[in-house]
Every structure is written in C-alpha cells, then in structure tokens.
Design a protein around this motif. Structure first.
Motif, PDB file in Angstrom:
ATOM      1  N   LEU A 124       0.823  -1.214   0.000  1.00 11.54           N
ATOM      2  CA  LEU A 124       0.000   0.000   0.000  1.00 11.54           C
ATOM      3  C   LEU A 124       0.853   1.259   0.000  1.00 11.54           C
ATOM      4  N   GLU A 125       2.026   1.202   0.658  1.00 13.56           N
ATOM      5  CA  GLU A 125       2.927   2.358   0.638  1.00 13.56           C
ATOM      6  C   GLU A 125       3.405   2.639  -0.780  1.00 13.56           C
ATOM      7  N   ALA A 126       3.719   1.574  -1.525  1.00 16.27           N
ATOM      8  CA  ALA A 126       4.118   1.746  -2.932  1.00 16.27           C
ATOM      9  C   ALA A 126       2.942   2.255  -3.759  1.00 16.27           C
ATOM     10  N   ASN A 127       1.779   1.640  -3.573  1.00 15.51           N
ATOM     11  CA  ASN A 127       0.580   2.039  -4.318  1.00 15.51           C
ATOM     12  C   ASN A 127       0.252   3.517  -4.120  1.00 15.51           C
ATOM     13  N   ALA A 128       0.439   4.001  -2.881  1.00 20.72           N
ATOM     14  CA  ALA A 128       0.116   5.393  -2.564  1.00 20.72           C
ATOM     15  C   ALA A 128       0.953   6.368  -3.384  1.00 20.72           C
ATOM     16  N   LEU A 129       2.085   5.885  -3.891  1.00 19.48           N
ATOM     17  CA  LEU A 129       2.974   6.713  -4.703  1.00 19.48           C
ATOM     18  C   LEU A 129       2.861   6.380  -6.194  1.00 19.48           C
ATOM     19  N   GLY A 130       1.786   5.670  -6.542  1.00 17.68           N
ATOM     20  CA  GLY A 130       1.549   5.356  -7.946  1.00 17.68           C
ATOM     21  C   GLY A 130       2.438   4.254  -8.483  1.00 17.68           C
ATOM     22  N   THR A 131       2.913   3.391  -7.583  1.00 15.09           N
ATOM     23  CA  THR A 131       3.792   2.294  -8.003  1.00 15.09           C
ATOM     24  C   THR A 131       3.061   0.961  -7.837  1.00 15.09           C
ATOM     25  N   SER A 182      -4.675   2.936 -10.872  1.00 18.88           N
ATOM     26  CA  SER A 182      -5.577   2.146 -10.027  1.00 18.88           C
ATOM     27  C   SER A 182      -4.965   1.888  -8.650  1.00 18.88           C
ATOM     28  N   ALA A 183      -3.643   1.685  -8.618  1.00 13.14           N
ATOM     29  CA  ALA A 183      -2.952   1.448  -7.352  1.00 13.14           C
ATOM     30  C   ALA A 183      -3.078   2.671  -6.448  1.00 13.14           C
ATOM     31  N   ARG A 184      -2.884   3.845  -7.027  1.00  8.97           N
ATOM     32  CA  ARG A 184      -3.005   5.099  -6.268  1.00  8.97           C
ATOM     33  C   ARG A 184      -4.423   5.235  -5.693  1.00  8.97           C
ATOM     34  N   GLN A 185      -5.419   4.963  -6.514  1.00  8.22           N
ATOM     35  CA  GLN A 185      -6.810   5.066  -6.051  1.00  8.22           C
ATOM     36  C   GLN A 185      -7.096   4.051  -4.935  1.00  8.22           C
ATOM     37  N   TRP A 186      -6.624   2.827  -5.110  1.00  6.78           N
ATOM     38  CA  TRP A 186      -6.822   1.758  -4.125  1.00  6.78           C
ATOM     39  C   TRP A 186      -6.220   2.146  -2.779  1.00  6.78           C
ATOM     40  N   SER A 187      -5.040   2.751  -2.800  1.00  3.87           N
ATOM     41  CA  SER A 187      -4.358   3.103  -1.549  1.00  3.87           C
ATOM     42  C   SER A 187      -5.158   4.110  -0.735  1.00  3.87           C
ATOM     43  N   GLU A 188      -5.970   4.924  -1.412  1.00  2.10           N
ATOM     44  CA  GLU A 188      -6.728   5.952  -0.693  1.00  2.10           C
ATOM     45  C   GLU A 188      -7.792   5.355   0.225  1.00  2.10           C
ATOM     46  N   ASN A 189      -8.126   4.078  -0.002  1.00  2.00           N
ATOM     47  CA  ASN A 189      -9.033   3.373   0.926  1.00  2.00           C
ATOM     48  C   ASN A 189      -8.364   3.102   2.264  1.00  2.00           C
ATOM     49  N   PHE A 190      -7.038   3.277   2.319  1.00  2.00           N
ATOM     50  CA  PHE A 190      -6.281   2.896   3.520  1.00  2.00           C
ATOM     51  C   PHE A 190      -5.578   4.085   4.157  1.00  2.00           C
TER      52      PHE A 190
END
Length: 201
Positions: A124-131, A182-190
C-alpha cells in the motif's frame, strides 16, 4: 455467551498508510524495488534470479533492495555470482520520510515475493505513490494486491512466472499506467483518516 465472538460482530480494520502528495518522477530506465526485511521467507533471492533473466532482455533495468536482515550477505553473494553488481543495489536500511518516498515513488514496479505476509503494508505504501506491485499469490499479499488492477500476482513456486510477469509489465506501457493509477486510487481506501473513521463507526 460471554467470551464468544460471532463473525457478524467482527470487522477487521487493516493498518493505514500515509498518503503523500509529494511524488517523484519515474526513472528513465526500467526500475524495480524490493522494500522490507531481508528474511529467508521473503524469497528475495527469487526476485534477484528473475531480475537476472529480465536484465538479459532489458540491460538498462535496475533492481534496488532496501531493508536489513540476516540474509543480507547471502544476497550480496548471489548478486556477485550472477554478475549483477552494476544493476542490483542492496542499500540496507532506508530512512523513513523523503528517502523512502523517493525510492518507492520513482521505481516503475515494486516486487513482493514473500511466502506469506500478515498484510502487505509496503504494498500500500508503494501504491500510494503510484507504483504497482508484483507479488506472490500468497496469504496477505493476494488481499493487498488486486490482481490485474493494482498489480500482478505470480505463483510462489514458479520463478519463471515471476520472470515472465516482470517482462510483461516492462513491455506494456499502457498496462503500467493503468495499474499505477488504479494502485493510487486503491491506496486511498487505507489512508489514516479512513481507518480512524472505520474504528469510530
């Protein structure tokens, strides 16, 4: 009924992640990152071996390993054995804050090849940065990675599967962009604010 828990009364609130507005541009050449403890069950050797195959087709690609643990010297030996010293960097601990954010943000893809995780917080930390994240299809990771939406999954006992998945994400720029968004959007749930609301409600 004292002491007895019923499933309908239990809600699991996963740990939150800090959603940073600070983003760094992706590296010009393909770049992978592993971030986490260096433990045998994390299967970082599989990631290095798969990357070795990938680098034959994509010689400009790099892999950065960030973290510390008892197998760090074994991993360094494997990198030397595979003649990857120019392409694989083993950093040890990376400082929280901007150094960690920069590494996760500028990498094209994060790899999580672990045998099991309680919950993939680094995903999720990676996803939050668009990775987006390529992870083993194992407990914990298959919950934090939405296959073909926020990342890709590979079978743990299939190193060739990891190699092919890494190649797939490198050759398909559209896929990378879709997964990244999509990863960035998903991370916003957390985000922590979402988690606080969940605990209070």
């Amino acid at each position: 009924n004292m002491g007895r828990a019923y499933a309908e009364n239990i809600e699991i609130v996963n740990p939150g992640v800090t959603i940073s507005d600070k983003r760094f541009p992706k590296t010009q050449n393909p770049s992978f990152v592993y971030m986490g403890r260096l433990k045998p069950y994390k299967n970082i050797d599989i990631a290095i071996s798969a990357f070795s195959e990938v680098s034959k087709k994509y010689p400009e690609a790099t892999l950065t390993i960030a973290g510390f643990g008892e197998i760090i010297n074994d991993l360094k030996k494997l990198v030397r054995k595979l003649n990857l010293e120019e392409k694989v960097k083993i950093l040890g601990w990376v400082t929280e804050g901007e150094p960690k954010l920069k590494l996760l943000s500028e990498s094209w893809v994060a790899i999580q090849p672990s045998s099991f995780e309680g919950w993939g917080i680094t995903v999720l930390e990676a996803n939050a940065l668009g990775t987006p994240v390529i992870a083993s299809d194992e407990v914990g990771l298959r919950d934090s990675v939405i296959a073909n939406r926020t990342g890709l999954l590979f079978r743990l006992e299939d190193p060739n599967g990891l190699t092919n998945t890494l190649k797939k994400i490198l050759r398909d720029e559209v896929l990378r962009k879709v997964l990244s968004e999509s990863a960035r959007q998903w991370s916003e749930n957390f985000s922590w604010s979402q988690k606080a609301d969940a605990v209070q409600s």
